[in-house]
Scaffold this motif. Structure first.
Motif, PDB file in Angstrom:
ATOM      1  N   ARG A 124       0.825  -1.203   0.000  1.00 29.84           N
ATOM      2  CA  ARG A 124       0.000   0.000   0.000  1.00 29.84           C
ATOM      3  C   ARG A 124       0.862   1.258   0.000  1.00 29.84           C
ATOM      4  O   ARG A 124       0.560   2.241  -0.692  1.00 29.84           O
ATOM      5  CB  ARG A 124      -0.909  -0.009   1.243  1.00 29.84           C
ATOM      6  N   ILE A 125       1.950   1.228   0.754  1.00 29.93           N
ATOM      7  CA  ILE A 125       2.864   2.378   0.787  1.00 29.93           C
ATOM      8  C   ILE A 125       3.517   2.560  -0.582  1.00 29.93           C
ATOM      9  O   ILE A 125       3.675   3.690  -1.067  1.00 29.93           O
ATOM     10  CB  ILE A 125       3.935   2.174   1.874  1.00 29.93           C
ATOM     11  N   ILE A 126       3.895   1.458  -1.210  1.00 34.16           N
ATOM     12  CA  ILE A 126       4.496   1.541  -2.546  1.00 34.16           C
ATOM     13  C   ILE A 126       3.522   2.159  -3.533  1.00 34.16           C
ATOM     14  O   ILE A 126       3.888   3.015  -4.355  1.00 34.16           O
ATOM     15  CB  ILE A 126       4.930   0.133  -3.022  1.00 34.16           C
ATOM     16  N   GLN A 127       2.260   1.749  -3.438  1.00 31.37           N
ATOM     17  CA  GLN A 127       1.239   2.301  -4.329  1.00 31.37           C
ATOM     18  C   GLN A 127       1.088   3.807  -4.126  1.00 31.37           C
ATOM     19  O   GLN A 127       0.983   4.567  -5.104  1.00 31.37           O
ATOM     20  CB  GLN A 127      -0.103   1.604  -4.075  1.00 31.37           C
ATOM     21  N   GLU A 128       1.096   4.247  -2.872  1.00 26.11           N
ATOM     22  CA  GLU A 128       0.967   5.675  -2.585  1.00 26.11           C
ATOM     23  C   GLU A 128       2.183   6.448  -3.091  1.00 26.11           C
ATOM     24  O   GLU A 128       2.059   7.564  -3.615  1.00 26.11           O
ATOM     25  CB  GLU A 128       0.803   5.887  -1.075  1.00 26.11           C
ATOM     26  N   LYS A 129       3.367   5.861  -2.939  1.00 26.71           N
ATOM     27  CA  LYS A 129       4.588   6.517  -3.428  1.00 26.71           C
ATOM     28  C   LYS A 129       4.527   6.721  -4.937  1.00 26.71           C
ATOM     29  O   LYS A 129       4.826   7.804  -5.455  1.00 26.71           O
ATOM     30  CB  LYS A 129       5.811   5.675  -3.075  1.00 26.71           C
ATOM     31  N   LEU A 130       4.152   5.670  -5.648  1.00 24.07           N
ATOM     32  CA  LEU A 130       4.148   5.749  -7.114  1.00 24.07           C
ATOM     33  C   LEU A 130       3.028   6.653  -7.631  1.00 24.07           C
ATOM     34  O   LEU A 130       3.171   7.262  -8.694  1.00 24.07           O
ATOM     35  CB  LEU A 130       4.009   4.348  -7.710  1.00 24.07           C
ATOM     36  N   SER A 131       1.926   6.736  -6.898  1.00 20.86           N
ATOM     37  CA  SER A 131       0.831   7.596  -7.348  1.00 20.86           C
ATOM     38  C   SER A 131       1.224   9.066  -7.306  1.00 20.86           C
ATOM     39  O   SER A 131       0.600   9.901  -7.968  1.00 20.86           O
ATOM     40  CB  SER A 131      -0.415   7.361  -6.493  1.00 20.86           C
ATOM     41  N   CYS A 132       2.274   9.402  -6.539  1.00 20.04           N
ATOM     42  CA  CYS A 132       2.748  10.789  -6.490  1.00 20.04           C
ATOM     43  C   CYS A 132       3.297  11.251  -7.839  1.00 20.04           C
ATOM     44  O   CYS A 132       3.389  12.458  -8.092  1.00 20.04           O
ATOM     45  CB  CYS A 132       3.824  10.937  -5.413  1.00 20.04           C
ATOM     46  N   PHE A 133       3.671  10.304  -8.700  1.00 19.92           N
ATOM     47  CA  PHE A 133       4.182  10.660 -10.029  1.00 19.92           C
ATOM     48  C   PHE A 133       3.053  11.038 -10.984  1.00 19.92           C
ATOM     49  O   PHE A 133       3.312  11.619 -12.031  1.00 19.92           O
ATOM     50  CB  PHE A 133       4.961   9.486 -10.632  1.00 19.92           C
ATOM     51  N   GLN A 134       1.817  10.695 -10.641  1.00 22.71           N
ATOM     52  CA  GLN A 134       0.684  10.945 -11.528  1.00 22.71           C
ATOM     53  C   GLN A 134       0.166  12.368 -11.374  1.00 22.71           C
ATOM     54  O   GLN A 134       0.239  12.953 -10.284  1.00 22.71           O
ATOM     55  CB  GLN A 134      -0.462   9.980 -11.207  1.00 22.71           C
ATOM     56  N   PRO A 135      -0.398  12.935 -12.450  1.00 19.50           N
ATOM     57  CA  PRO A 135      -1.130  14.196 -12.310  1.00 19.50           C
ATOM     58  C   PRO A 135      -2.321  14.006 -11.365  1.00 19.50           C
ATOM     59  O   PRO A 135      -2.846  12.899 -11.235  1.00 19.50           O
ATOM     60  CB  PRO A 135      -1.601  14.488 -13.748  1.00 19.50           C
ATOM     61  N   ILE A 136      -2.769  15.087 -10.734  1.00 20.24           N
ATOM     62  CA  ILE A 136      -3.849  15.010  -9.762  1.00 20.24           C
ATOM     63  C   ILE A 136      -5.105  14.388 -10.363  1.00 20.24           C
ATOM     64  O   ILE A 136      -5.771  13.542  -9.751  1.00 20.24           O
ATOM     65  CB  ILE A 136      -4.180  16.417  -9.212  1.00 20.24           C
TER      66      ILE A 136
END
Length: 253
Positions: A234-246
């Motif tokens: 879950r933490i990995i998913q949150e980290k990688l989602s930071c690369f996405q536009p809002i």
């Protein structure tokens, strides 16, 4: 095939040709001497500026502007969530069979280094070097196309000078003034069209593609490092989602 690139070329040249045909015959804009001056001179100047191998490789660069296989950011996130879940349940060695089915050399290398037990710091240094080398290769292709875009108008001006010289030397023969002036003007037209409708836009498309690819590689780097540290999926998913536009994050949620 990249539809935007094809549509852009078709629309731009289509509208220019349509405007020409509205004002007269298209044949008056066809000049073999002008084409030889612009294309031949542009290729020759580029050969002087770059090694032969790099100029020959420009064909593959053109191909990359028309065809692309890009992995989306959301696909990358889902992919790493699956890898992290598997590694957490079955251990890091459970990723070994997965690695053999991966086509992306960069991702494959990163996961293999993780399975081999390298320290996260060493993995990061290796993968960051790969990213830097990828950016350098992409920059080479962009530079060549930019050079084409710079040389084509300059060669057009040289063609204009040639045409004017020929015209001035034959002022006593009215029948030769027209063809000489045509070469002078059409050569400039060819240079401007090739530079502004083909070479410079293609260099811009390559830069855009390069930026997108580097962002994916940076996501993959972060994902590989997180798995090597044994972080929660879950933490990995949150980290990688930071690369996405809002907006993309909200749609994925």
């Amino acid at each position: 095939m990249d539809l935007a690139t094809v549509l852009g070329i078709v629309i731009s040249f289509g509208l220019v040709l349509s405007a020409i045909m509205m004002g007269g015959s298209l044949l008056i804009f066809i000049s073999i001497p002008s084409l030889l001056i612009v294309l031949g001179g542009t290729i020759g100047a580029t050969l002087v500026n770059y090694p032969l191998k790099r100029v020959v490789s420009v064909m593959s660069v053109f191909k990359k502007t028309l065809f692309a296989t890009e992995l989306s950011q959301q696909e990358t996130i889902d992919q790493f969530k699956d890898y992290a879940d598997r590694a957490r349940r079955e251990g890091i060695l459970s990723l070994e069979p997965v690695i053999n089915s991966i086509d992306d050399p960069y991702l494959k290398k990163g996961l293999q280094l993780t399975v081999d037990g390298l320290e996260p710091q060493a993995i990061q240094e290796i993968l960051e070097s790969e990213i830097a080398n990828t950016e350098a290769r992409h920059s080479d292709g962009q530079d060549i196309l930019k050079s084409f875009g710079e040389y084509a108008p300059a060669l057009g001006m040289i063609g204009t000078v040639i045409g004017l010289v020929q015209m001035l030397q034959t002022m006593n023969d009215p029948s030769s003034i027209g063809p000489a002036m045509a070469v002078a003007l059409i050569t400039t037209f060819y240079g401007a069209c090739l530079a502004n409708l083909v070479f410079i836009p293609m260099a811009g498309k390559l830069k855009s593609r390069s930026n997108a690819e580097i962002r994916i590689k940076e996501m993959q780097l972060e994902g590989v490092l997180s798995i090597s540290r044994g972080e929660n999926p879950r933490i990995i998913q949150e980290k990688l989602s930071c690369f996405q536009p809002i907006g993309d994050r909200e749609e994925a949620a």
